[in-house]
Design a protein around this motif. Structure first.
Motif, PDB file in Angstrom:
ATOM      1  N   ASN A  56       0.809  -1.222   0.000  1.00  0.00           N
ATOM      2  CA  ASN A  56       0.000   0.000   0.000  1.00  0.00           C
ATOM      3  C   ASN A  56       0.843   1.274   0.000  1.00  0.00           C
ATOM      4  OD1 ASN A  56       0.887  -0.113   2.644  1.00  0.00           O
ATOM      5  ND2 ASN A  56      -1.084   0.423   3.551  1.00  0.00           N
ATOM      6  N   ALA A  57       2.141   1.173  -0.313  1.00  0.00           N
ATOM      7  CA  ALA A  57       2.961   2.371  -0.527  1.00  0.00           C
ATOM      8  C   ALA A  57       2.879   2.843  -1.978  1.00  0.00           C
ATOM      9  CB  ALA A  57       4.415   2.109  -0.136  1.00  0.00           C
ATOM     10  N   PHE A  58       2.066   2.173  -2.784  1.00  0.00           N
ATOM     11  CA  PHE A  58       1.849   2.608  -4.177  1.00  0.00           C
ATOM     12  C   PHE A  58       1.433   4.073  -4.167  1.00  0.00           C
ATOM     13  CE2 PHE A  58      -0.906   3.178  -7.917  1.00  0.00           C
ATOM     14  CZ  PHE A  58      -0.051   2.745  -8.918  1.00  0.00           C
ATOM     15  N   ASN A  59       2.065   4.869  -5.029  1.00  0.00           N
ATOM     16  CA  ASN A  59       1.819   6.310  -4.962  1.00  0.00           C
ATOM     17  C   ASN A  59       2.037   6.970  -6.326  1.00  0.00           C
ATOM     18  OD1 ASN A  59       1.307   8.832  -3.775  1.00  0.00           O
ATOM     19  ND2 ASN A  59       2.514   8.327  -1.946  1.00  0.00           N
ATOM     20  N   LEU A 313      -6.248   0.519  -1.036  1.00  0.00           N
ATOM     21  CA  LEU A 313      -5.870   1.945  -1.017  1.00  0.00           C
ATOM     22  C   LEU A 313      -7.041   2.751  -1.547  1.00  0.00           C
ATOM     23  CD1 LEU A 313      -2.392   2.666  -2.681  1.00  0.00           C
ATOM     24  CD2 LEU A 313      -3.155   3.348  -0.410  1.00  0.00           C
ATOM     25  N   ARG A 316      -6.957   7.973  -5.677  1.00  0.00           N
ATOM     26  CA  ARG A 316      -6.475   9.357  -5.586  1.00  0.00           C
ATOM     27  C   ARG A 316      -7.132  10.240  -6.633  1.00  0.00           C
ATOM     28  NH1 ARG A 316      -1.333   9.687  -3.280  1.00  0.00           N
ATOM     29  NH2 ARG A 316      -1.527  11.905  -3.678  1.00  0.00           N
TER      30      ARG A 316
END
Ligand SMILES: *[C@@H]1O[C@H](CO)[C@@H](O)[C@H](O)[C@H]1NC(C)=O
Ligand SMILES: *[C@@H]1O[C@H](CO)[C@@H](O)[C@H](O)[C@H]1NC(C)=O
Length: 337
Positions: A56-59, A313, A316
């Motif tokens: 979940n550090a996908f950004n 997540l 965004r």
């Protein structure tokens, strides 16, 4: 078909007798979003929609020098709890007769992961000793601009399978199936297995890796790496009524980047395993069970599929991706590029 034969043969050998690994596990859907930290870092939104699994550090931005998923992520949607890598592909859409688009969902793989909330199956394969990826390593395979079979064939096994049953493993093809598929469509994405030994990335995200010549890596890319392989199950079953299909007899599916052929199939990989967990699993020649969710790899700490489903997540980019859409998300940007 050849590939399945190899898989079955590998699975049949007693562990420890061979030096080949077939590490296979399920990764639930982390998020479906219009982000691409590899090809379009910093861009929000990116030109096309992706389905993403893993840590979940996908950004929006994941700089290979500054961003360490293994320390930033707090959960992963994959079964190995030390795997915070991110794996993603484009998204499938159904195009209705009135020209609107409806997003197709992913679903769990019939090989034993039907409890997974979508996402994809990830394999790490080897035949012989391999060197696991270095922190910051990333690559893509395939090309969203490809529209011919000759182009698509430059990458072996970026393919489609029309699933007659959830276990179908015959009839691989490079374009979208032309008839309704009873149990959905499987998309496979297989990455190259040789690395230049130096660069964790390259300007085109591909030239630091290469395919082997026969069984050995070329001198330019001498380091054998695990073969990363995805299987994504697309639940096209709600769209199987052929009275909804184009009147000219063509097939109705289109990739999120506007490709109605399927030849633009591609995948993205961002390594993010903790420490040497992947190297240890490859060295142990793990052989995951073929028709169950048993990853069967004692060196790994594993979580259950229901637990992988809990790692998600929030999106965004705030746009409608679930209605009958007049155009594909990002269509205007796709025309620009
Ligand atoms: C994404 O990056 C931003 C900016 O660096 C940061 O504030 C945010 O916490 C990150 N999100 C995740 C899920 O890591
Ligand atoms: C377009 O077709 C789909 C599928 O038949 C239908 O659900 C949708 O309501 C239609 N949209 C419009 C604007 O006619």
């Amino acid at each position: 078909m050849q590939w399945t034969a190899a898989l079955l043969a590998a699975a049949a050998l007693a562990p420890g007798v061979n030096s080949a690994a077939t590490l296979r596990f399920s990764c639930a859907q982390l998020v479906v979003d219009r982000l691409d930290p590899l090809v379009n870092p910093g861009m929000i939104p990116s030109p096309h929609l992706h389905q993403v699994v893993g840590g979940n550090a996908f950004n929006v931005t994941m700089d290979h020098e500054l961003h360490d998923q293994a320390t930033t992520a707090t959960c992963t949607s994959c079964m190995p709890t030390e795997d915070f890598s991110n794996y993603w592909t484009a998204v499938l859409f159904f195009r209705a007769r009135n020209g609107t688009y409806k997003r197709v969902n992913t679903m769990g793989n019939g090989l034993g992961y039907t409890a997974s909330n979508g996402g994809q199956t990830v394999y790490y394969l080897s035949s012989g000793k391999v060197t696991a990826f270095r922190p910051g390593f990333r690559m893509t395979v395939g090309n969203p601009a490809f529209r011919t079979e000759a182009q698509a064939r430059q990458n072996p096994s970026l393919q489609f399978t029309c699933l007659d049953s959830p276990m179908t493993r015959t009839g691989y093809r490079y374009d979208f199936p032309t008839t309704p598929c009873k149990a959905g469509i499987m998309v496979t994405v297989r990455f190259p297995t040789c690395w230049d030994g130096k660069n964790v990335d390259s300007p085109d995200h591909q030239s630091h890796v290469a395919y082997p010549n026969g069984n050995s890596c070329p001198a330019s890319h001498p380091v054998a790496i695990p073969q990363v392989f995805y299987e994504t199950y697309w639940d096209t079953r709600p769209f199987n009524d052929q009275s909804l299909w184009p009147e000219d007899g063509s097939q109705p599916f289109v990739w999120s980047f506007g490709d109605p052929t399927g030849y633009g199939n591609h995948g993205d990989y961002m390594f993010g395993w903790k420490g040497d967990a992947l190297q240890r699993a490859m060295d142990a020649n793990c052989q995951s069970d073929l028709f169950s969710d048993n990853v069967n790899c004692p060196t790994l700490k594993l979580q259950s599929i229901p637990d992988t489903n809990k790692c998600t997540l929030p999106r965004r980019v705030h746009e409608d991706i679930d209605g009958w859409l007049k155009e594909l998300p990002g269509a205007s940007m796709q025309n620009m590029s």
